[in-house]
Design an enzyme around this catalytic site. Structure first.
Site, mmCIF file in Angstrom:
data_model
loop_
_atom_site.group_PDB
_atom_site.id
_atom_site.type_symbol
_atom_site.label_atom_id
_atom_site.label_comp_id
_atom_site.label_asym_id
_atom_site.label_seq_id
_atom_site.Cartn_x
_atom_site.Cartn_y
_atom_site.Cartn_z
ATOM 1 N N LYS A 167 34.060 34.474 27.001
ATOM 2 C CA LYS A 167 32.772 34.759 27.963
ATOM 3 C C LYS A 167 31.753 34.176 27.075
ATOM 4 O O LYS A 167 31.525 34.272 25.988
ATOM 5 C CB LYS A 167 32.733 36.336 27.663
ATOM 6 C CG LYS A 167 31.714 36.588 28.842
ATOM 7 C CD LYS A 167 31.665 38.542 29.323
ATOM 8 C CE LYS A 167 31.042 38.454 30.273
ATOM 9 N NZ LYS A 167 31.370 40.033 30.485
ATOM 10 N N GLU B 8 37.326 55.128 37.438
ATOM 11 C CA GLU B 8 36.670 56.129 38.009
ATOM 12 C C GLU B 8 36.979 57.219 39.004
ATOM 13 O O GLU B 8 36.498 58.034 38.088
ATOM 14 C CB GLU B 8 35.413 55.020 38.846
ATOM 15 C CG GLU B 8 34.327 54.165 38.395
ATOM 16 C CD GLU B 8 34.521 52.838 37.960
ATOM 17 O OE1 GLU B 8 35.794 52.730 38.688
ATOM 18 O OE2 GLU B 8 33.729 52.013 38.010
ATOM 19 N N ARG C 145 34.456 55.412 44.484
ATOM 20 C CA ARG C 145 36.122 54.837 43.830
ATOM 21 C C ARG C 145 36.874 56.139 43.590
ATOM 22 O O ARG C 145 37.957 56.163 43.497
ATOM 23 C CB ARG C 145 35.861 53.715 42.351
ATOM 24 C CG ARG C 145 36.996 53.146 41.756
ATOM 25 C CD ARG C 145 37.973 52.309 42.571
ATOM 26 N NE ARG C 145 37.132 51.297 43.236
ATOM 27 C CZ ARG C 145 37.414 49.924 42.837
ATOM 28 N NH1 ARG C 145 37.758 49.748 41.366
ATOM 29 N NH2 ARG C 145 37.446 48.387 43.518
HETATM 30 C C1 LIG Z 1 34.120 49.876 40.573
HETATM 31 C C2 LIG Z 1 33.055 48.504 39.007
HETATM 32 N N1 LIG Z 1 32.844 49.415 38.443
HETATM 33 C C3 LIG Z 1 32.274 49.412 37.251
HETATM 34 C C4 LIG Z 1 31.730 48.124 37.506
HETATM 35 C C5 LIG Z 1 30.721 47.407 36.573
HETATM 36 N N2 LIG Z 1 31.173 45.690 36.292
HETATM 37 C C6 LIG Z 1 30.820 44.634 36.761
HETATM 38 S S1 LIG Z 1 31.756 43.963 35.567
HETATM 39 C C7 LIG Z 1 32.483 44.190 34.183
HETATM 40 C C8 LIG Z 1 33.255 44.404 33.329
HETATM 41 C C9 LIG Z 1 34.457 43.211 33.862
HETATM 42 O O1 LIG Z 1 35.561 43.006 32.770
HETATM 43 P P1 LIG Z 1 36.219 41.655 32.881
HETATM 44 O O2 LIG Z 1 36.858 42.117 34.691
HETATM 45 O O3 LIG Z 1 37.126 41.690 31.977
HETATM 46 O O4 LIG Z 1 35.137 40.716 33.725
HETATM 47 P P2 LIG Z 1 34.584 39.810 32.732
HETATM 48 O O5 LIG Z 1 33.145 39.943 32.586
HETATM 49 O O6 LIG Z 1 35.199 40.253 30.848
HETATM 50 O O7 LIG Z 1 34.304 38.029 33.127
HETATM 51 C C10 LIG Z 1 31.726 45.580 35.193
HETATM 52 C C11 LIG Z 1 32.199 46.882 34.545
HETATM 53 C C12 LIG Z 1 32.665 47.318 38.905
HETATM 54 N N3 LIG Z 1 31.831 45.650 39.061
HETATM 55 N N4 LIG Z 1 33.100 47.864 40.007
#
Ligand SMILES: Cc1ncc(C[n+]2csc(CCOP(=O)(O)OP(=O)(O)O)c2C)c(N)n1
Ligand SMILES: CC(=O)[C@@H](O)[C@H](O)COP(=O)(O)O
Ligand SMILES: [Mg+2]
Length: 636
Positions: free
Chosen positions: A283, A369, A397
């Protein structure tokens, strides 16, 4: 970098299909530079997109998008995808009013077959597309790209569990493993993936090519069997996925174009079962300030490319999030039964502060969630005081868990609903529009809305004292109004609102932070010779019946104002008045709420203007209800 930028020639993915590996590498470098430059002027999500630049180029090179379906999970990493799919000319309108969405969006492009923003939906959606192709006898591939963090949500497993018996080889899941969520990832799956990756050097093309043979049609298979060695490691790893009926490929270096492209081509040749390609990425890759940042610059304000310094707005009032985190620490210092739960959003909710103070009492359950809510219910059932901090939009959710596991059992879970109301640049998917309706409908729920940061502190105190039923308090994204916060705020009397300004003709009954606009509206009305009372409801449930009935009785006009969709506070007030026989021709009522549309991204003030919820609108509604000439043109 060679003279003629390839990115000037590559308008759409088809333009990449004649490129060789060195050219694809050059294109990736150019896309990365363009992404950094674009986000430096728009702000937005940076780290995730930088981590998938090579993967994005390789996917659009190998698969015939948009005929082949490519679905990005969450979609915050899609800026390189947008640059490569005909939207480079608009990439500097990202997250701006009328500009590109910060996530994938069906209405924006044929290359965005499915919208995103809430995590962990991509495999389910991809499986739907794959099943549809099966039904239609079409053989295009369907690819879902999901991050390691998003693999912590139950929905991803529901889809994986269903995949092998729902479709044959149409589905490919790219697991983008950068060992990061917004914060460091949590949970068993993260540990499992780390083990897969730590099992030695990433697999490479030379060994994988032979292993595909056993999945080729029979006539070719014998030829392949002569091959000296199947790539055992490439096949045998990923037991978890294999048990779910997937063909596991990986882990693969997601930045190594030499291997990534041929491996994706070979994986695409597997058509007898779904495939998961475990890709390891970094990342923030390729931009030093992101690579060195703890959160890999997951989300940034506009910034200087050379230094990485962000132009963050400065306010002399604390954010509501900070107030929540600070207040909860104060309370937890006095009450050891207080514990806090976040669903992968420690910094966003302010619980990172709480976690530093009480590491043993802060639970980050990952993007989960549904689990967070029922986990909190379990904690409450056994005598703890769980504070479940989930953005209003993300709490959607876990709604059935709120109903079934918390409300029906009258368990005293406290819900801290941040990002209530409109949120600005993240647009419709992240707006906290519906919680008043969906939480206020639940029997026994105590539902509060803070009008300012002092109110928030008092509502936290109030919620923590409620031990016989669930309670929730909502507050917006952004900074407070600068009111003083008491050292230890006194709890509120449940179900009691307050009169903030006395008047005679119009009663403006506000819920939440529209109070400031309501007071300005009262000033505008006074300038037109109309006297207005302003009341702060504080509770959407239980309502302050006595106060509301008095307002209705003593005024000609009643205006309710809320930062929520229809079917919320205004509806509750109307229902109360109807049930109490207080609705009559004398009383002119207007309920001001968010419009019955999904509002696209813009600055929050402008969005509230579009929603008709600023002072001028409130005053105009009162005048219009009173039948005053020229009501529309109220300058507040
Ligand atoms: C249901 C939900 N909960 C929380 C979020 C907030 N959120 C957005 S990106 C993220 C992290 C995602 O991690 P990953 O899938 O590993 O993607 P990366 O950012 O590492 O590419 C979170 C918690 C969301 N978008 N949707
Ligand atoms: C992509 C995603 O869902 C999160 O990064 C979200 O954008 C955070 O919102 P805030 O910026 O309001 O914390
Ligand atoms: Mg990740």
């Amino acid at each position: 970098m060679p003279d003629t930028p390839l990115l000037d020639m590559v308008k759409v993915p088809a333009d990449t299909r004649g490129l060789d590996i060195p050219q694809l590498k050059q294109l990736a470098d150019e896309v990365r530079a363009e992404t950094i430059d674009a986000v430096s002027v728009t702000g937005g999500h940076l780290g995730a997109g930088l981590g998938v630049v090579e993967l994005t180029v390789a996917l659009h090179h190998v698969f015939e998008t948009p005929k082949d379906i490519l679905i990005w999970d969450v979609g915050h990493q899609c800026y390189p995808h947008k640059i490569l799919t005909g939207r480079r000319d608009r990439i500097r309108t990202l997250r701006q009013p009328g500009g590109l969405s910060g996530f994938t969006k069906r209405s924006e492009s044929e290359y965005d077959p499915f919208g995103a923003a809430h995590a962990s939906t991509s495999i389910s959606a991809a499986l739907g597309f794959a099943a549809a192709r099966d039904q239609k006898g079409e053989s295009n591939r369907v690819v879902a790209v999901i991050g390691d963090g998003s693999m912590s949500a139950g929905m991803a497993y529901e889809a994986m569990n269903n995949a092998a018996e729902t479709t044959n080889g149409q589905l490919m899941v790219i697991l983008n493993d950068n060992d990061m969520s917004i914060a460091p990832p949590v949970g068993g799956m993260s540990a499992y993936l780390a083990k897969q990756v730590s099992g030695g050097a990433y697999r490479n093309f030379r060994r994988f090519g032979k292993s595909v043979a056993e999945h080729l049609p029979r006539p070719f298979r014998n030829a392949a069997r002569k091959a000296e060695e199947y790539a055992r490691g490439m096949i045998v790893g990923g037991t978890f996925f294999e048990e779910l009926g997937f063909y596991y490929v990986g882990p693969v270096d997601g930045h190594d174009m030499d291997n990534l492209v041929p491996i994706l081509k070979n994986a695409a040749a597997i058509t007898d079962r779904p495939v998961v390609v475990h890709v390891v990425t970094q990342k923030g890759k390729g931009y030093a300030p992101a690579e060195s940042s703890a959160d890999k610059l997951h989300a940034v304000a506009k910034f200087d490319v050379v230094s990485g310094k962000q132009n963050k707005s400065v306010s002399n009032a604390p954010s509501y999030t900070k107030v929540f985190g600070t207040e909860l620490i104060k309370r937890a210092e006095r009450d050891p039964s207080i514990v806090a739960i976040t669903a992968a959003m420690p910094s966003g909710t302010g619980l990172d502060l709480f976690g530093q103070a009480f590491p043993e009492r802060m639970y980050d359950v990952g993007i989960a969630e549904q689990h967070a809510v029922t986990f909190a219910a379990g904690l409450a059932a056994d005598g703890m005081k769980p504070v479940c901090a989930i953005y209003s939009t993300f709490l959607q959710r876990g709604y059935d868990q709120v109903v079934h596991d918390v409300a029906i059992q009258k368990l005293p879970v406290r819900f801290a609903m941040d990002r209530a109301g409109l949120v600005g640049a993240d647009g419709a998917t992240h707006a906290g529009s519906f919680d008043i309706g969906y939480m206020g409908a639940l029997p026994g729920m105590v539902l509060m809305a803070a009008a300012d940061e002092a109110d928030l502190a008092a509502m936290i105190a109030t919620s923590l004292e409620i031990d016989d039923r669930p309670s929730a308090f909502r507050y917006p994204r952004g900074d407070g109004v600068g009111v003083e916060i008491p050292e230890l705020a006194a709890p509120l009397e449940i179900g009691k609102g307050r009169i903030v300004r006395e008047g005679t003709t119009v009663a403006i009954l506000s819920l939440g932070t529209r109070l400031q606009e309501s007071l300005k509206a009262a000033d505008a009305l006074a300038a037109r010779g109309v006297s207005a009372t302003v009341a702060d409801a504080r509770f959407a449930k239980p309502l302050d019946e006595a106060m509301i009935l008095r307002l209705a009785r003593e005024h000609e006009c009643l205006i309710t104002v809320e930062e929520g969709a229809m079917g919320g506070f205004g509806a509750f007030v109307l229902q109360l008045l109807a049930e109490k026989g207080a609705l009559d021709a004398r009383l002119k009522i207007r309920t001001l709420h968010l419009p019955d549309i999904f509002q696209d991204q813009a600055d929050p003030v402008a969005m509230y203007d579009q929603a008709g919820l600023n002072a001028s609108h409130i005053a105009a509604a009162a005048l219009q209800a009173l039948g005053v000439e020229g009501a529309r043109a109220v300058r507040a």
